[in-house]
Scaffold this active site. Structure first.
Site, PDB file in Angstrom:
ATOM      1  N   ASP A  67      50.340 -23.637   9.339  1.00  0.00           N
ATOM      2  CA  ASP A  67      50.588 -23.385   7.918  1.00  0.00           C
ATOM      3  C   ASP A  67      50.023 -22.037   7.468  1.00  0.00           C
ATOM      4  O   ASP A  67      49.284 -21.388   8.207  1.00  0.00           O
ATOM      5  CB  ASP A  67      50.004 -24.522   7.068  1.00  0.00           C
ATOM      6  N   ASN A 136      42.007 -36.220   2.468  1.00  0.00           N
ATOM      7  CA  ASN A 136      43.029 -37.143   1.970  1.00  0.00           C
ATOM      8  C   ASN A 136      44.047 -37.515   3.051  1.00  0.00           C
ATOM      9  O   ASN A 136      45.099 -38.058   2.750  1.00  0.00           O
ATOM     10  CB  ASN A 136      43.742 -36.534   0.752  1.00  0.00           C
ATOM     11  N   HIS A 138      45.651 -35.389   5.058  1.00  0.00           N
ATOM     12  CA  HIS A 138      46.726 -34.419   5.329  1.00  0.00           C
ATOM     13  C   HIS A 138      46.591 -33.808   6.727  1.00  0.00           C
ATOM     14  O   HIS A 138      45.499 -33.709   7.291  1.00  0.00           O
ATOM     15  CB  HIS A 138      46.840 -33.348   4.229  1.00  0.00           C
ATOM     16  N   GLU A 143      50.610 -33.018   2.486  1.00  0.00           N
ATOM     17  CA  GLU A 143      49.742 -33.813   1.619  1.00  0.00           C
ATOM     18  C   GLU A 143      50.279 -35.240   1.504  1.00  0.00           C
ATOM     19  O   GLU A 143      51.451 -35.499   1.860  1.00  0.00           O
ATOM     20  CB  GLU A 143      49.732 -33.167   0.222  1.00  0.00           C
TER      21      GLU A 143
HETATM   22  C1  GLP Z   1      43.200 -27.166   5.533  1.00  0.00           C
HETATM   23  C2  GLP Z   1      44.273 -26.921   6.602  1.00  0.00           C
HETATM   24  C3  GLP Z   1      44.385 -28.083   7.556  1.00  0.00           C
HETATM   25  C4  GLP Z   1      42.994 -28.506   7.995  1.00  0.00           C
HETATM   26  C5  GLP Z   1      42.247 -29.070   6.815  1.00  0.00           C
HETATM   27  C6  GLP Z   1      40.821 -29.517   7.144  1.00  0.00           C
HETATM   28  O1  GLP Z   1      43.703 -27.518   4.299  1.00  0.00           O
HETATM   29  N1  GLP Z   1      45.557 -26.617   6.080  1.00  0.00           N
HETATM   30  O2  GLP Z   1      45.175 -27.711   8.664  1.00  0.00           O
HETATM   31  O3  GLP Z   1      43.074 -29.492   8.985  1.00  0.00           O
HETATM   32  O4  GLP Z   1      42.194 -28.116   5.780  1.00  0.00           O
HETATM   33  O5  GLP Z   1      39.953 -28.432   7.148  1.00  0.00           O
HETATM   34  P1  GLP Z   1      38.473 -28.452   7.685  1.00  0.00           P
HETATM   35  O6  GLP Z   1      38.569 -28.463   9.160  1.00  0.00           O
HETATM   36  O7  GLP Z   1      37.873 -27.184   7.159  1.00  0.00           O
HETATM   37  O8  GLP Z   1      37.831 -29.664   7.125  1.00  0.00           O
END
Ligand code: GLP
Length: 272
Positions: A67, A136, A138, A143
């Site tokens: 993304d 959440n 995702h 989402e």
């Molecule tokens: C972001 C990314 C996800 C990632 C998530 C968790 O929003 N788009 O791909 O898995 O957050 O992030 P973190 O590893 O910093 O908790």
């Protein structure tokens, strides 16, 4: 779904790196699906270390990121392009052959999403997809409420995601509201998926993803339908799993079964 529960974040990163390196050694021109966020940073650090020591060569690989925020220029310190350069691509001795990330400033949004899917197809699909998980549930920026068959598309971020990601910006107002993400359907087409989760704040999402119903309310639950998923969890992220003891037993059984089979093979060779 294999649940691998490890003692801490360091071990999680090492095991994830083992999986990536094993694939790269077997298939140097592998197509890797990569994730951003804090969780895969340890994996990238470990990969960089091993690459510099000559244990693995990434220069024939192609990568596709999950993304990207919409509207941030690539050189913005919080763009995912910038993140990947800082934590992986820019630190390798030899960069991957091609590194794709969804465009943050496309001329035509829908066309850019179609083209991203097309590029993945042209490269023969993703061999190994790395995932983190949002609080959440995702995956990528899919989402809650994302269709399980969704493809690469523009999406709006949920308030909790904006709040979580605000730690990287000087204020929540600066966090982009929109992004392009691979869809859940796109992710499910990867041949192998490795999801990493660390910390107590992920424990509920992990429990729902692994043991809850398959529902768009928890996008990561779609992974239950995939035949080749490994979830690598530290103690805290795994702490709410109802069947944790059973997953541990399964993992122990794997090594015990391998030992039993090896011993039986040796006996057969000796006997013949
Ligand atoms: C972001 C990314 C996800 C990632 C998530 C968790 O929003 N788009 O791909 O898995 O957050 O992030 P973190 O590893 O910093 O908790």
């Amino acid at each position: 779904m294999r649940i691998v529960c490890v003692e801490d974040y360091r071990r999680l990163s090492v095991i994830a790196a083992d999986i990536v390196v094993e694939l790269m050694q077997a298939k140097p021109d592998a197509v890797l699906g990569l994730a951003t966020g804090s969780t895969p940073i340890g994996l990238y650090r470990e990969l960089v270390r091993r690459e510099r020591e000559g244990q693995v060569d990434c220069s024939h690989a192609t990568t596709f990121n999950l993304d990207e925020y919409l509207g941030l220029p690539e050189e913005h310190p919080q763009s995912y392009r910038h993140f990947m350069e800082e934590h992986l691509f820019g630190r390798l001795r030899r960069r991957p052959r091609k590194t794709y990330i969804p465009p943050s400033l496309p001329d035509d949004l829908d066309e850019a999403c179609r083209a991203y899917e097309e590029r993945i197809r042209e490269h023969g699909g993703i061999d190994l997809q790395i995932l983190g998980i949002g609080r959440n549930g995702h995956i990528g920026f899919n989402e809650p409420g994302s269709s399980l068959g969704s493809r690469t598309r523009p999406v709006a971020l949920r308030p909790e995601t904006i709040a979580d990601n605000a730690r990287f910006f000087s204020s929540p107002e600066e966090v982009p509201r929109y992004a392009i993400t691979m869809g859940i359907g796109t992710i499910l087409e990867a041949r192998q998926i490795v999801l990493l989760a660390s910390g107590l704040n992920k424990s509920e999402a992990v429990q729902q993803a692994v043991e809850g119903p398959i529902t768009c309310q928890c996008p990561a639950s779609a992974l239950q339908m995939h035949p080749n998923v490994v979830m690598i969890l530290d103690e805290e992220a795994a702490s709410r799993l109802e069947n944790l003891d059973y997953y541990r037993e399964l993992e122990e059984a794997r090594s015990r079964m391998a030992a039993i089979l090896e011993e039986a093979r040796r006996r057969t060779v000796r006997a013949s």
